[in-house]
Motif scaffolding. Sequence first.
Motif, PDB file in Angstrom:
ATOM      1  N   ILE A  40       0.841  -1.206   0.000  1.00 43.31           N
ATOM      2  CA  ILE A  40       0.000   0.000   0.000  1.00 43.31           C
ATOM      3  C   ILE A  40       0.876   1.256   0.000  1.00 43.31           C
TER       4      ILE A  40
ATOM      5  N   TRP B 154      -4.136   3.926   2.813  1.00 41.88           N
ATOM      6  CA  TRP B 154      -5.064   2.886   3.243  1.00 41.88           C
ATOM      7  C   TRP B 154      -4.616   2.321   4.590  1.00 41.88           C
TER       8      TRP B 154
ATOM      9  N   CYS C 133      -9.781   0.259   2.227  1.00 43.03           N
ATOM     10  CA  CYS C 133      -9.445   1.246   1.200  1.00 43.03           C
ATOM     11  C   CYS C 133      -9.757   2.660   1.675  1.00 43.03           C
TER      12      CYS C 133
ATOM     13  N   SER D  61      -8.199   5.687   4.960  1.00 45.64           N
ATOM     14  CA  SER D  61      -7.194   5.929   5.990  1.00 45.64           C
ATOM     15  C   SER D  61      -7.785   5.773   7.384  1.00 45.64           C
TER      16      SER D  61
ATOM     17  N   LYS E 273     -16.227   3.674   5.372  1.00 45.15           N
ATOM     18  CA  LYS E 273     -14.953   3.409   4.717  1.00 45.15           C
ATOM     19  C   LYS E 273     -15.043   2.352   3.630  1.00 45.15           C
TER      20      LYS E 273
END
Length: 448
Positions: free
Chosen positions: A360, A367, A380, A382, A394
């Motif tokens: 990532i 992510w 996917c 933060s 999210k």
Amino acid sequence: MITAAAIARMIAAETERFSAANPRSAALAKAAARHWHGGVPFHWMLDWGTPFALFADRAEGAELWDADGHRYDDFCLGDTGSMFGHSPPPVAAALTRQASRGLTYMLPTEDAVVVADELAARFKLPFWQVTSSASEANRAVIRWCRGITGRDKVLVFNGCYHGAVDDVFVDLRDGVPELRGSLIGQVYDMREHTVVIEFNDLPALEAALAKGDVACVLAEPAMTNAGMVLPQPGYLEALREACTRHGSLLVWDETHTISSGYGGYSATFGPLGDLFVLGKPVAGGIPCAVYGFSAKVAARMEQLRAVGEKGHSGIGTTLSANALALAAMRACLTEVMTPAAYAHMLPLAESLAAKIRAVIAANGLDWHVAHIGARGEFICASAPAQNGTEARAKMHGALEHALHLFLINRGVLIAPFHTMTLVSPATTATQVDRLAEVLDQCLKTLRE
């Protein structure tokens, strides 16, 4: 950094690739549609996002082969049913032995004694019963809790999933309890008897329990179905204390969090509940579940039974605790779900989480990776979610769809719900490396 157009292109390309690569599954799907509603024996088999169902041929350990002969590294593992590997040899051998000796008697066997001793020692609760699924076990414990407390309400957390139990299909939307839209054909309003609050919210918990009408809190120690939500430090201990103080029973559903450690989350890290539910993997994939309870709860159960009508209780089914399931459970508990199995699974899952974080970061994405024991999830978005509402916000359905298709087409299976992974005792470091490599390819393609 990943555009809607890129996601749409990947879904289109990977759908075409899947269709071309799986003619046998396509033919079987067409044939199955003649009489199976939706073309599959159970509707969840359509949740993978493929243009037609992928038909399995066989599986062993952490590998699966489909009807077209493709091999997969399996990090879904039957959505936990095969958490300890497909067809573990001790379970397969036990099933073979028992199959010629009778499948169900409505009588206990010697295996029942061994299983009960193992459950009590491992999960630190003295008394147990067997059902055919975790859904059935959760229904049973809710009924028992209501009966022995004389209270009518069950408290659950927003975004929870405890199987096909009507009582828990209540969500919070903008802080308002709503009936979950996926519950079909329900004719009464569960909100009359179900309280729903956010996970990790101590003031809401205290306010709900203070009313004195909650029979039990039914919860996972870490939420795993709305996207992974981990408990904040001290939250579970505060939950335990509040339940005790307000006379509500605490029920841990550890069907998923059994991945946390040898005794599940509660017996490994604490605190213990008054009751405990475990389904799916406990018999190696054979339909079976158990629920355990404290000596104090057992005494209250007996008091309730003493004043009630004898005979049919409305709890349990004829095939519960059948001889075949008990044989499988004995083999799984004593020879498969061992400390050695966890000694392999847990560090390998740590390695997988670290590798996914590195992928990532290398792709410049903000992510988050959450994991607990052998179970992990890359989200996917933060920052970790603190509750079901945050976890729901999210989720990115189209992006997750694209990721699933890309991985499937390259021989990697993860859970079709969100982006969850499981590491089994049979999973290898090579398989972990390959998942990370394929995910890296996927993200690079999406960013082109």
